[in-house]
Design an enzyme around this catalytic site. Structure first.
Site, PDB file in Angstrom:
ATOM      1  N   TYR A  50      -6.814  -4.772  -6.842  1.00 31.83           N
ATOM      2  CA  TYR A  50      -6.519  -3.898  -5.701  1.00 31.83           C
ATOM      3  C   TYR A  50      -7.777  -3.183  -5.194  1.00 31.83           C
ATOM      4  CZ  TYR A  50      -1.610  -4.355  -7.303  1.00 31.83           C
ATOM      5  OH  TYR A  50      -0.388  -4.825  -7.722  1.00 31.83           O
ATOM      6  N   LYS A  75      -4.136  -4.035 -14.338  1.00 32.80           N
ATOM      7  CA  LYS A  75      -3.857  -5.450 -14.631  1.00 32.80           C
ATOM      8  C   LYS A  75      -5.130  -6.278 -14.675  1.00 32.80           C
ATOM      9  CE  LYS A  75       0.265  -4.706 -11.815  1.00 32.80           C
ATOM     10  NZ  LYS A  75      -0.151  -3.931 -10.641  1.00 32.80           N
TER      11      LYS A  75
HETATM   12  P1  NAD Z   1       7.182  -2.249  -1.557  1.00 28.59           P
HETATM   13  O1  NAD Z   1       8.394  -3.078  -1.652  1.00 28.59           O
HETATM   14  O2  NAD Z   1       7.041  -1.023  -2.390  1.00 28.59           O
HETATM   15  O3  NAD Z   1       7.048  -1.910  -0.011  1.00 28.59           O
HETATM   16  C1  NAD Z   1       6.126  -1.001   0.486  1.00 28.59           C
HETATM   17  C2  NAD Z   1       6.363  -0.884   1.997  1.00 28.59           C
HETATM   18  O4  NAD Z   1       7.709  -0.478   2.239  1.00 28.59           O
HETATM   19  C3  NAD Z   1       5.508   0.178   2.641  1.00 28.59           C
HETATM   20  O5  NAD Z   1       4.237  -0.343   2.968  1.00 28.59           O
HETATM   21  C4  NAD Z   1       6.337   0.531   3.862  1.00 28.59           C
HETATM   22  O6  NAD Z   1       6.161  -0.434   4.864  1.00 28.59           O
HETATM   23  C5  NAD Z   1       7.748   0.415   3.335  1.00 28.59           C
HETATM   24  N1  NAD Z   1       8.291   1.714   2.846  1.00 28.59           N
HETATM   25  C6  NAD Z   1       8.027   2.359   1.677  1.00 28.59           C
HETATM   26  N2  NAD Z   1       8.748   3.473   1.560  1.00 28.59           N
HETATM   27  C7  NAD Z   1       9.486   3.560   2.685  1.00 28.59           C
HETATM   28  C8  NAD Z   1      10.447   4.495   3.162  1.00 28.59           C
HETATM   29  N3  NAD Z   1      10.816   5.557   2.436  1.00 28.59           N
HETATM   30  N4  NAD Z   1      11.028   4.258   4.363  1.00 28.59           N
HETATM   31  C9  NAD Z   1      10.706   3.180   5.103  1.00 28.59           C
HETATM   32  N5  NAD Z   1       9.804   2.255   4.702  1.00 28.59           N
HETATM   33  C10 NAD Z   1       9.201   2.443   3.505  1.00 28.59           C
HETATM   34  O7  NAD Z   1       5.920  -3.221  -1.767  1.00 28.59           O
HETATM   35  P2  NAD Z   1       4.655  -3.273  -2.693  1.00 28.59           P
HETATM   36  O8  NAD Z   1       3.747  -2.139  -2.433  1.00 28.59           O
HETATM   37  O9  NAD Z   1       4.084  -4.628  -2.527  1.00 28.59           O
HETATM   38  O10 NAD Z   1       5.245  -3.153  -4.174  1.00 28.59           O
HETATM   39  C11 NAD Z   1       5.232  -1.960  -4.942  1.00 28.59           C
HETATM   40  C12 NAD Z   1       4.148  -2.010  -5.994  1.00 28.59           C
HETATM   41  O11 NAD Z   1       4.329  -3.145  -6.842  1.00 28.59           O
HETATM   42  C13 NAD Z   1       2.738  -2.227  -5.434  1.00 28.59           C
HETATM   43  O12 NAD Z   1       2.215  -1.095  -4.804  1.00 28.59           O
HETATM   44  C14 NAD Z   1       2.011  -2.662  -6.674  1.00 28.59           C
HETATM   45  O13 NAD Z   1       1.734  -1.547  -7.512  1.00 28.59           O
HETATM   46  C15 NAD Z   1       3.038  -3.574  -7.312  1.00 28.59           C
HETATM   47  N6  NAD Z   1       2.834  -5.008  -6.967  1.00 28.59           N
HETATM   48  C16 NAD Z   1       2.564  -5.893  -7.966  1.00 28.59           C
HETATM   49  C17 NAD Z   1       2.387  -7.240  -7.707  1.00 28.59           C
HETATM   50  C18 NAD Z   1       2.120  -8.178  -8.844  1.00 28.59           C
HETATM   51  O14 NAD Z   1       1.784  -9.348  -8.608  1.00 28.59           O
HETATM   52  N7  NAD Z   1       2.227  -7.749 -10.077  1.00 28.59           N
HETATM   53  C19 NAD Z   1       2.466  -7.717  -6.387  1.00 28.59           C
HETATM   54  C20 NAD Z   1       2.748  -6.809  -5.372  1.00 28.59           C
HETATM   55  C21 NAD Z   1       2.946  -5.466  -5.669  1.00 28.59           C
END
Ligand code: NAD
Length: 276
Positions: A50, A75
């Site tokens: 990240y 990670k």
């Molecule tokens: P997420 O599903 O948490 O979605 C985030 C998005 O949802 C925001 O950018 C925004 O557009 C919307 N959102 C968030 N809160 C909201 C609200 N209250 N109202 C309206 N819209 C809202 O997606 P993410 O960030 O990809 O996943 C969460 C976490 O998981 C990441 O930040 C990361 O730490 C982890 N992650 C891990 C992997 C992996 O391969 N291990 C991959 C992706 C993400």
């Protein structure tokens, strides 16, 4: 607001709700993580790839919160699977920490065939005290079984894409049968779907006076899943933490579970196809 802890198979515990920082600009990370800590989050999910571990580290240092009250996950990126000790040292340096609470193998990258080696190295890092707990991400059952064949240690968690459109309960329950807790990534569908507009989500949102995002987070929590939604908006970030004042009933839970699209609902890369 008290976030419940989930017990891990090594005896440690993880706060069930945290704050994820995927795609958070390194320049804004410190400010947003500080805001999250102010709201009450104590569990932060980052990763070497990240590029924002330094911002997370600055926020931790400037928060004044005792280290033992925080739960920090990072990670191991795919190109460091045979070099995990040095990779974790680099992450710790950036985070300004002596240890992380949880270190994950980010993807199995099955074609490279080095994830068992990576896992053996993580076992050594746990013994050395640099990671209190160790786990995996994006692992399929066959990958978990290979780790269990070659080592004595089972990952404490598997962090996988999981949201109402992609659920895979049969597989996830099989992980749980191995005492591996499930963490959801992209729990809100990464804001890329129409989930927030579906009646199965908006009706309970209206009934309980909460947002669609809060309903989805609540659904994950009631399923016993560990979840760390991301938001770069301070109001939403606070809202996503405010999910302990209502509960979905059985029929509302079931209606969301019925939204599953199986593989068609996958928004990210399939673990078997990620090999770089
Ligand atoms: P997420 O599903 O948490 O979605 C985030 C998005 O949802 C925001 O950018 C925004 O557009 C919307 N959102 C968030 N809160 C909201 C609200 N209250 N109202 C309206 N819209 C809202 O997606 P993410 O960030 O990809 O996943 C969460 C976490 O998981 C990441 O930040 C990361 O730490 C982890 N992650 C891990 C992997 C992996 O391969 N291990 C991959 C992706 C993400």
């Amino acid at each position: 607001m008290t976030v419940p802890n989930i017990e891990l198979n090594d005896g440690n515990a993880i706060p069930q709700l945290g704050f994820g920082v995927f795609k958070v600009d390194p320049d804004r990370t410190e400010e947003l993580v500080l805001e999250a800590l102010k709201v009450g989050y104590r569990h932060i999910d980052t990763a070497a790839i990240y590029g924002n571990e330094e911002g997370v580290g600055r926020a931790i240092a400037n928060s004044g919160i005792p280290r033992e009250e925080l739960f920090i996950t990072t990670k191991l990126w795919n190109d460091r699977q045979t070099d995990a000790a040095a990779a974790l040292d680099e992450s710790l340096e950036k985070l300004g920490l002596d240890y992380v609470d949880l270190y994950l193998v980010h993807w199995p990258c099955p074609e490279n065939d080095t994830y068992v080696e990576a896992w053996k190295q993580l076992i050594g890092l746990k013994k050395a005290g640099k990671a209190k707990s160790i786990g995996v991400s994006n692992f399929e059952l066959e990958h978990l079984e290979k780790l269990e064949t070659h080592t004595e240690e089972t990952p404490v968690v598997n962090q996988v894409e999981l949201h109402p459109y992609l659920q895979r309960w049969r597989e996830l329950d099989a992980f749980r049968a191995h005492k591996v807790q499930i963490e959801a990534w992209g729990p809100l569908g990464q804001g890329k779907t129409d989930l927030f507009e579906l009646p199965e989500i908006t009706e309970p949102a209206e009934k309980y006076g909460v947002s669609p995002a809060q309903v989805i987070i609540r659904w994950h929590l009631q399923n016993g899943v560990i979840v760390f939604p991301k938001s770069e908006n301070p109001e939403r970030l606070a809202q996503n933490f405010d999910v302990f004042g209502f509960a979905l009933d059985e029929s509302e839970m079931a209606a969301i579970t019925d939204l599953d699209l199986g593989e068609e609902g996958r928004g990210g890369t399939h673990p078997k196809e990620m090999n770089y």
